[in-house]
Motif scaffolding. Structure first.
Motif, PDB file in Angstrom:
ATOM      1  N   GLN A 265       0.684  -1.188  -0.168  1.00 37.16           N
ATOM      2  CA  GLN A 265      -0.094   0.112   0.099  1.00 37.16           C
ATOM      3  C   GLN A 265       0.855   1.398   0.184  1.00 37.16           C
ATOM      4  OE1 GLN A 265      -2.260  -1.052   3.403  1.00 37.16           O
ATOM      5  NE2 GLN A 265      -4.060  -1.443   2.351  1.00 37.16           N
ATOM      6  N   PRO A 266       2.018   1.505   0.858  1.00 42.03           N
ATOM      7  CA  PRO A 266       2.705   2.455   0.821  1.00 42.03           C
ATOM      8  C   PRO A 266       3.250   2.692  -0.752  1.00 42.03           C
ATOM      9  CG  PRO A 266       3.134   1.054   2.841  1.00 42.03           C
ATOM     10  CD  PRO A 266       2.381   0.579   2.073  1.00 42.03           C
TER      11      PRO A 266
ATOM     12  N   LEU B 148       0.670   4.308  -3.000  1.00 47.20           N
ATOM     13  CA  LEU B 148       0.469   5.747  -2.420  1.00 47.20           C
ATOM     14  C   LEU B 148       1.590   6.608  -2.867  1.00 47.20           C
ATOM     15  CD1 LEU B 148      -1.327   7.620  -0.642  1.00 47.20           C
ATOM     16  CD2 LEU B 148       0.212   7.216   1.201  1.00 47.20           C
TER      17      LEU B 148
ATOM     18  N   THR C  69       1.217   7.361  -6.555  1.00 44.80           N
ATOM     19  CA  THR C  69      -0.110   8.089  -6.763  1.00 44.80           C
ATOM     20  C   THR C  69       0.674   9.483  -6.409  1.00 44.80           C
ATOM     21  OG1 THR C  69      -1.612   6.280  -6.102  1.00 44.80           O
ATOM     22  CG2 THR C  69      -2.297   8.449  -6.282  1.00 44.80           C
ATOM     23  N   LEU C  70       1.109   9.906  -5.510  1.00 46.81           N
ATOM     24  CA  LEU C  70       1.572  10.999  -4.943  1.00 46.81           C
ATOM     25  C   LEU C  70       2.633  11.934  -6.022  1.00 46.81           C
ATOM     26  CD1 LEU C  70       1.564  11.132  -1.165  1.00 46.81           C
ATOM     27  CD2 LEU C  70      -0.108  11.834  -2.649  1.00 46.81           C
TER      28      LEU C  70
ATOM     29  N   PHE D 245      -4.728   2.892  -9.173  1.00 40.31           N
ATOM     30  CA  PHE D 245      -4.968   2.870  -7.731  1.00 40.31           C
ATOM     31  C   PHE D 245      -6.184   2.458  -7.013  1.00 40.31           C
ATOM     32  CE2 PHE D 245      -5.054   5.901  -3.767  1.00 40.31           C
ATOM     33  CZ  PHE D 245      -3.964   5.282  -3.224  1.00 40.31           C
ATOM     34  N   THR D 246      -7.245   2.877  -7.289  1.00 36.60           N
ATOM     35  CA  THR D 246      -8.248   2.675  -6.554  1.00 36.60           C
ATOM     36  C   THR D 246      -8.783   1.174  -6.834  1.00 36.60           C
ATOM     37  OG1 THR D 246      -9.114   4.964  -6.671  1.00 36.60           O
ATOM     38  CG2 THR D 246     -10.679   3.241  -6.012  1.00 36.60           C
ATOM     39  N   ILE D 247      -8.834   0.787  -7.883  1.00 37.86           N
ATOM     40  CA  ILE D 247      -9.465  -0.499  -8.428  1.00 37.86           C
ATOM     41  C   ILE D 247      -8.583  -1.718  -8.103  1.00 37.86           C
ATOM     42  CG2 ILE D 247     -10.563  -2.030 -10.279  1.00 37.86           C
ATOM     43  CD1 ILE D 247     -11.679   0.574 -11.092  1.00 37.86           C
TER      44      ILE D 247
ATOM     45  N   LEU E 148      -6.088  -0.210  -3.898  1.00 40.91           N
ATOM     46  CA  LEU E 148      -7.010  -0.207  -2.712  1.00 40.91           C
ATOM     47  C   LEU E 148      -8.260  -1.300  -2.611  1.00 40.91           C
ATOM     48  CD1 LEU E 148      -7.517   3.725  -2.273  1.00 40.91           C
ATOM     49  CD2 LEU E 148      -5.995   2.263  -1.277  1.00 40.91           C
ATOM     50  N   MET E 149      -8.722  -1.694  -3.640  1.00 38.49           N
ATOM     51  CA  MET E 149     -10.012  -2.654  -3.570  1.00 38.49           C
ATOM     52  C   MET E 149      -9.324  -3.971  -3.122  1.00 38.49           C
ATOM     53  SD  MET E 149     -12.541  -0.917  -6.301  1.00 38.49           S
ATOM     54  CE  MET E 149     -13.166  -2.711  -6.778  1.00 38.49           C
TER      55      MET E 149
ATOM     56  N   TYR F 189      -7.887  -4.611  -0.788  1.00 37.38           N
ATOM     57  CA  TYR F 189      -7.941  -4.871   0.731  1.00 37.38           C
ATOM     58  C   TYR F 189      -9.010  -4.639   1.275  1.00 37.38           C
ATOM     59  CZ  TYR F 189      -2.629  -4.703   0.521  1.00 37.38           C
ATOM     60  OH  TYR F 189      -1.408  -5.378   0.499  1.00 37.38           O
ATOM     61  N   VAL F 190     -10.225  -4.487   0.415  1.00 32.81           N
ATOM     62  CA  VAL F 190     -11.377  -4.412   0.742  1.00 32.81           C
ATOM     63  C   VAL F 190     -12.180  -5.663   1.319  1.00 32.81           C
ATOM     64  CG1 VAL F 190     -13.623  -3.420   0.168  1.00 32.81           C
ATOM     65  CG2 VAL F 190     -11.899  -2.131  -0.438  1.00 32.81           C
TER      66      VAL F 190
ATOM     67  N   TYR G 154      -7.059   6.223   1.127  1.00 33.79           N
ATOM     68  CA  TYR G 154      -5.993   5.415   1.563  1.00 33.79           C
ATOM     69  C   TYR G 154      -6.301   5.192   3.118  1.00 33.79           C
ATOM     70  CZ  TYR G 154      -1.233   4.165   2.556  1.00 33.79           C
ATOM     71  OH  TYR G 154      -0.169   3.250   2.924  1.00 33.79           O
TER      72      TYR G 154
ATOM     73  N   VAL H  59      -8.841   2.599   3.607  1.00 31.92           N
ATOM     74  CA  VAL H  59      -8.454   1.461   3.574  1.00 31.92           C
ATOM     75  C   VAL H  59      -7.343   0.721   4.608  1.00 31.92           C
ATOM     76  CG1 VAL H  59      -7.325  -0.246   1.664  1.00 31.92           C
ATOM     77  CG2 VAL H  59      -9.031   1.342   1.122  1.00 31.92           C
TER      78      VAL H  59
ATOM     79  N   LYS I 281      -9.249   0.401   7.785  1.00 30.53           N
ATOM     80  CA  LYS I 281     -10.655  -0.317   8.145  1.00 30.53           C
ATOM     81  C   LYS I 281     -11.441   0.385   9.022  1.00 30.53           C
ATOM     82  CE  LYS I 281      -9.202  -4.245   6.006  1.00 30.53           C
ATOM     83  NZ  LYS I 281      -9.308  -4.179   4.480  1.00 30.53           N
TER      84      LYS I 281
ATOM     85  N   LEU J  55     -17.466   0.312   2.427  1.00 25.88           N
ATOM     86  CA  LEU J  55     -16.061   0.962   1.856  1.00 25.88           C
ATOM     87  C   LEU J  55     -15.871   1.222   0.326  1.00 25.88           C
ATOM     88  CD1 LEU J  55     -13.193   1.547   2.777  1.00 25.88           C
ATOM     89  CD2 LEU J  55     -12.409  -0.833   3.139  1.00 25.88           C
ATOM     90  N   LEU J  56     -16.307   0.030   0.002  1.00 28.89           N
ATOM     91  CA  LEU J  56     -16.114  -0.191  -1.610  1.00 28.89           C
ATOM     92  C   LEU J  56     -16.655   1.089  -2.208  1.00 28.89           C
ATOM     93  CD1 LEU J  56     -14.755  -2.562  -3.160  1.00 28.89           C
ATOM     94  CD2 LEU J  56     -17.211  -3.235  -3.785  1.00 28.89           C
TER      95      LEU J  56
ATOM     96  N   ILE K  59     -14.700   4.427  -1.669  1.00 34.28           N
ATOM     97  CA  ILE K  59     -13.476   4.680  -2.280  1.00 34.28           C
ATOM     98  C   ILE K  59     -13.540   4.783  -3.825  1.00 34.28           C
ATOM     99  CG2 ILE K  59     -11.902   3.463  -0.638  1.00 34.28           C
ATOM    100  CD1 ILE K  59     -11.650   1.155  -2.480  1.00 34.28           C
TER     101      ILE K  59
END
Lengths: 209, 231
Positions: A71-72, A75, A78-79, A200-202, A205-206, A208-209, B37, B40, B43, B50-51, B54
């Motif tokens: 994740q870092p 990120l 992205t930044l 980044f989102t799909i 990030l996703m 970890y959802v 960020y 996620v 949590k 959450l889905l 984001i």
């Protein structure tokens, strides 16, 4: 009313005006043409996103996204890309003002940020491959490498384009053709930023959802 | 050169944006990256909410890029590029949502005719097709429950009779997959290859195959259990 206005102008001025209008119209046409290209490119990315959405669970019992993605790192990527999009915009303002040095500085920063992004992405890919995950490992990795890799290829071609344009700016100075080229380039760069936001989102990030 | 500077400076400012608008756009984009960020990683909320959140931030982020960086909608009218963009977004929605919708149902459509018959018979409770037993139960006996919570499956072992039913209940927020067999192999039970159990949406299968059967969560293979079906 238009006739009234033209009466007061000298012949030279009215010729200059019509030339300017012609130039502006040509600019608009070029920008629109490039916009059409970007939209078709976006459609291609949409298909790759659809493939990823369908196949990302098919890991054949191997590790999935949440086991592998950092994740870092995502990120940071992205930044870096968001910042490069910003510096690219500032560089474009300088280009419209005709300030050559500022153009070189801001687009130079954009170029370096782009390189930094690319090196992080390649590092991630290299790590996956070292761990024995390749394009052919399973459907998840195929769709992941193709989606993120296609974006990376766009970044590479954008960087190449930026480098060549900057060399032209350095050698020839800013002329209106180069300003137009920079405008197209910044459009392309912002577009890649938008595509990355969805990666980044799909993808990252996703997972970890 | 002087003609160039004249030419470029007389263009309308609003069409290209100013330093201030770029700074605002940049700050907004940082905020719209940091929030999803944070959500996620920590949590704070989970599951579908959450889905949705984001994805919502991704769309907000895209809007920021489009209005502050691409300046879409501020060019000369009529706005053909905006029209083109909207049409593209429409096609993207059809392609992406359509693919997900179709592929979700495709496993069922790609089964062999025999497996399809078994699944159909199972779903509809048809015990005979063309005079042959399908294996489906004509009646449903007692109901047994398996509860999944925080990676634990209770009870680990379920005793049942032929044609009883077994219900999987998920008490976590994240959806869980259930596969039959032992990890990493998987087999088909009663025409089902994989059950996706969401929170608040229990899945029930009819026990129409005799013997002992294992099941497990492919993402968490130690979360496993088994059931025995006797006559």
């Amino acid at each position: 009313m238009g006739v009234e206005r033209y009466k007061d102008k000298t012949m030279a001025e009215s010729v200059a005006t019509s030339e300017m209008n012609h130039e502006a119209a040509a600019n608009d046409r070029v920008m629109f043409g490039f916009w059409v290209y970007l939209m078709t490119d976006l459609l291609m990315f949409a298909v790759l996103f659809a493939v990823y959405a369908v196949l990302h669970g098919n890991t054949e019992g191997g590790p999935g996204g949440s086991d592998l993605f950092s994740q870092p790192l995502a990120l940071a990527e992205t930044l870096i890309l968001l910042t490069s999009s910003f510096t690219c915009g500032i560089g474009m303002i300088a280009a419209r003002r005709g300030n050559k040095n500022q153009v070189l500085v801001w687009f130079g920063i954009t170029f370096l940020l782009g390189l930094a992004f690319l090196s992080l992405e390649l590092q991630e890919f290299a790590e996956f491959i070292r761990e024995g995950h390749a394009l052919s490992s399973n459907a998840f990795f195929s769709s992941f490498f193709v989606l993120v890799g296609t974006h990376g290829l766009h970044i590479i071609s954008g960087l190449f384009w930026m480098f060549v344009t900057l060399v032209f700016v350095l050698v020839r100075g800013l002329n209106r053709h180069l300003v137009r080229k920079l405008a197209l380039l910044s459009l392309f760069w912002h577009f890649l930023d938008i595509v990355w936001i969805f990666i980044f989102t799909i993808v990252y990030l996703m997972a970890y959802v | 050169m002087s003609k160039l500077s004249h030419n470029t400076t007389t263009q309308p400012k609003a069409e290209h944006g100013t330093t201030v608008s770029y700074v605002i756009g940049f700050l907004l984009s940082l905020v719209f990256t940091a929030i999803p960020y944070y959500l996620v990683v920590n949590k704070t909320i989970t599951g579908n909410s959450l889905l949705a959140t984001i994805l919502g931030f991704a769309v907000l982020q895209m809007s920021v890029q489009i209005f502050f960086f691409l300046h879409l909608g501020r060019g000369p009218k009529p706005l053909y590029n905006v029209a083109f963009f909207i049409a593209t977004v429409g096609i993207i929605l059809v392609v992406v949502l359509g693919s997900i919708f179709i592929m979700d149902h495709l496993n069922y459509n790609m089964m062999t005719p025999q497996a399809t018959t078994t699944k159909l018979a199972q779903d509809e409770g048809i015990s005979q097709v063309g005079g042959e037993k399908t294996g489906a139960c004509a009646y449903i006996g007692a109901n047994h429950q398996v509860i999944m919570m925080k990676g634990k499956i209770t009870p680990l072992r379920t005793e049942s009779r032929m044609c009883d039913s077994l219900t999987f209940i998920n008490q976590d927020d994240t959806p869980r997959d259930i596969m039959f067999g032992s990890y990493p192999d998987h087999e088909v039970y009663g025409g089902e290859t994989k059950l996706t159990v969401k929170s608040g949406h229990p899945k029930t299968i009819t026990l129409n195959q005799l013997g002992s059967h294992l099941f497990y969560d492919p993402l968490q293979p130690d979360a496993a259990g088994y059931f025995t079906v006797t006559k």
